[in-house]
Motif scaffolding. Sequence first.
Motif, PDB file in Angstrom:
ATOM      1  N   LYS A  69      -4.076  76.015  55.847  1.00 37.94           N
ATOM      2  CA  LYS A  69      -4.026  75.308  54.555  1.00 37.94           C
ATOM      3  C   LYS A  69      -2.598  75.332  53.987  1.00 37.94           C
ATOM      4  N   PRO A  70      -1.702  74.560  54.585  1.00 31.73           N
ATOM      5  CA  PRO A  70      -0.299  74.615  54.131  1.00 31.73           C
ATOM      6  C   PRO A  70      -0.081  73.898  52.799  1.00 31.73           C
ATOM      7  N   ASP A  71       0.907  74.377  52.058  1.00 29.80           N
ATOM      8  CA  ASP A  71       1.363  73.676  50.858  1.00 29.80           C
ATOM      9  C   ASP A  71       2.450  72.673  51.233  1.00 29.80           C
ATOM     10  N   ILE A  72       3.197  73.016  52.281  1.00 29.37           N
ATOM     11  CA  ILE A  72       4.290  72.138  52.737  1.00 29.37           C
ATOM     12  C   ILE A  72       4.193  72.011  54.261  1.00 29.37           C
ATOM     13  N   ILE A  73       4.313  70.780  54.742  1.00 27.24           N
ATOM     14  CA  ILE A  73       4.335  70.557  56.193  1.00 27.24           C
ATOM     15  C   ILE A  73       5.686  69.946  56.544  1.00 27.24           C
ATOM     16  N   MET A  74       6.370  70.530  57.518  1.00 25.43           N
ATOM     17  CA  MET A  74       7.663  69.985  57.952  1.00 25.43           C
ATOM     18  C   MET A  74       7.506  69.459  59.380  1.00 25.43           C
ATOM     19  N   ILE A  75       7.833  68.196  59.569  1.00 21.82           N
ATOM     20  CA  ILE A  75       7.703  67.559  60.877  1.00 21.82           C
ATOM     21  C   ILE A  75       9.108  67.372  61.439  1.00 21.82           C
ATOM     22  N   PHE A  76       9.438  68.092  62.504  1.00 18.78           N
ATOM     23  CA  PHE A  76      10.810  68.113  63.028  1.00 18.78           C
ATOM     24  C   PHE A  76      11.122  66.922  63.933  1.00 18.78           C
ATOM     25  N   GLY A  99       0.405  68.662  47.895  1.00 13.79           N
ATOM     26  CA  GLY A  99       1.349  69.239  48.849  1.00 13.79           C
ATOM     27  C   GLY A  99       2.426  68.253  49.299  1.00 13.79           C
ATOM     28  N   ASN A 100       3.415  68.782  50.002  1.00 12.47           N
ATOM     29  CA  ASN A 100       4.544  67.962  50.459  1.00 12.47           C
ATOM     30  C   ASN A 100       4.600  67.877  51.979  1.00 12.47           C
ATOM     31  N   VAL A 101       4.995  66.672  52.455  1.00 12.87           N
ATOM     32  CA  VAL A 101       5.244  66.495  53.884  1.00 12.87           C
ATOM     33  C   VAL A 101       6.688  66.031  54.033  1.00 12.87           C
ATOM     34  N   ILE A 102       7.464  66.722  54.854  1.00 18.75           N
ATOM     35  CA  ILE A 102       8.867  66.344  55.078  1.00 18.75           C
ATOM     36  C   ILE A 102       9.013  65.951  56.546  1.00 18.75           C
TER      37      ILE A 102
END
Lengths: 221, 380
Positions: A69-76, A99-102
């Motif tokens: 259950k992430p608050d932030i997801i970072m996609i590299f 939440g945020n997705v970067i």
Amino acid sequence: MAEKTWIRMSGLGGQGVITCAHILATAANQEGKESTVNPFFGAEKRLAPAESYVRISSEVIHERGEILKPDIIMIFHPHVITLGKCYTMPFYEGLQPGGNVIINSDQPLAISKEDLEKLNQMQAKVFYVSATQIASEVGGTELSTNMAMLGALLGVAKVVSFDAVKFAVQDRFGGKNFVASGSTAALDDVMKSKFAKVTQLIEKNMNVVEEASKRVEEYQL
Amino acid sequence: MIEQKVMDPQQLFFEAERQEVFITGSEIVKEAVKRANVDIAISYPITPQSESMHLVGDLYAEGYVKEYFRGESEFAVMSEVIGAAMAGVRVFTATGGQGALRAFENFPNWSGSRLPLVCAFMTRGLNAPLSIQPDTLEMAFMLDTGMIILHAEAAQDIYDMLLKAFIIAEKTDVHIPVGVFMDGFFVTHTRDKVKITPAEFKLPPYEPYSSPIPVMDMENVPFRHMRDPFVMKSNFISYAAHASWQQEVLAAAERSRRYIQQYLGGLVEKENENADILIITSGTAVSQSQEAIAMAQQEGIDVGLVKIKCIRPFPTAEIQQLAANAKAIIVPEFNRVGWMCRELKSVIEDNTKVVGGPRVFGGMTMPPEMILDEIRRCTQ
């Protein structure tokens, strides 16, 4: 209640997802927060899916394993989404409301209408950053993509300070505390060979962090 | 060799100043071995163990371990450590998952030969299908090998249990192997804060004459039976030797209880143990349970926790006492067979109150919500 930020980083083997998580967690610890970090990968090889999970909290963290259950997801890497190179499908699975997705991409990806609608319903915010491009331009090497992603994170949410990140980069590459093994050691050697001195490596990478924090942009859902 | 000062174990474990470091489980194995005065370490790689024995190899290069080599296979390594231990030196190795099963024949041999070996087992799912991810299934196979079995919950446990394992294993009235188990990835690859003692201090060396049996003496038991097996002479003598010897190995494990009490503070740890609902488990399942218990508290449900640190010998008396007044006992596990549940059911008098599960296997983590669901069911 504990103030918690759970961050899931999804990328491809060799991109520095695990190192990025290590640096972020070290920075959080440096600031007196509680933090743990752990990776998840299959048989180690470049370009295979790799994930890393950073938990930052005001209280001791017991929970272990992957973050569901992430608050932030970072996609590299765009392939995490477009080719499904990911341990969690769809890529935003489990994202908490608001939440945020970067995402590291030079241009918005062809994400289906259905997925965009779901993200909208979750009141998620989606950000894009040309992390690999910034790494090449400012850091002089694509190997700094992970640092650009870290910069983008700081641009979106101030989970740690720049000073703490600088301490953590110094600790990871300049100190004697960390002993890399296996393929990590090989990649470290390549990284260090790009710079005449470790101080330059740290300075350039911090420039990447700062530049990316300014160039991350919200995508209107 | 690097010069280190010998420190009395009691002092090193409980009084020496400690510094906090932020490192992975594999790196903690290195830090513990660095201070353990190990004579020889033998390695064979298998994920998620590879990195730790690689780092122990670095210790050899740095001059903290006298001898180190990579064996030909897991079976070879677990045989080679027998030779080293029989020669009367302190030995360390590590394996996990398929590696442990491949070497399996050697484990009862370690105990039967009364060797104080310390081995770290970094658990991983067993084939098939192939997995490199955490799963504690292999522990089910290890329970009856005769060795002492400790199960680390998190980073700090690895450091303390590994160092203490040598001292417990080498007591004359114990002198059997200790397996220190830790969940692969969840513990081995997680970076966490650990308090460690200064690197200039190490444990006293292994004293080979503390062994209750003659060191590498081919004319006396148990080693004589390698070149001159009883069974070749007389079935009667063979039966008699086995009957007494196997009981002696079991008795040695029983005698370890007081040292486990002394050094680890007991075979179990407990919190809020008078609650109607108790969670009893070991390893990472304890960590996940902590989160679930905090969530249950938010809902006004009172839940206690018992962490089992030592699985062999099993804390039978402790569990019987703790379970006596509980109305329900939940046993979360990271394997499909539920070996911990079986163990508990075999000692708890009214075992109908034992709830087997939740269980996850094959590498996924256990969401605390799964445990919370079980807690809620127990209140109905």
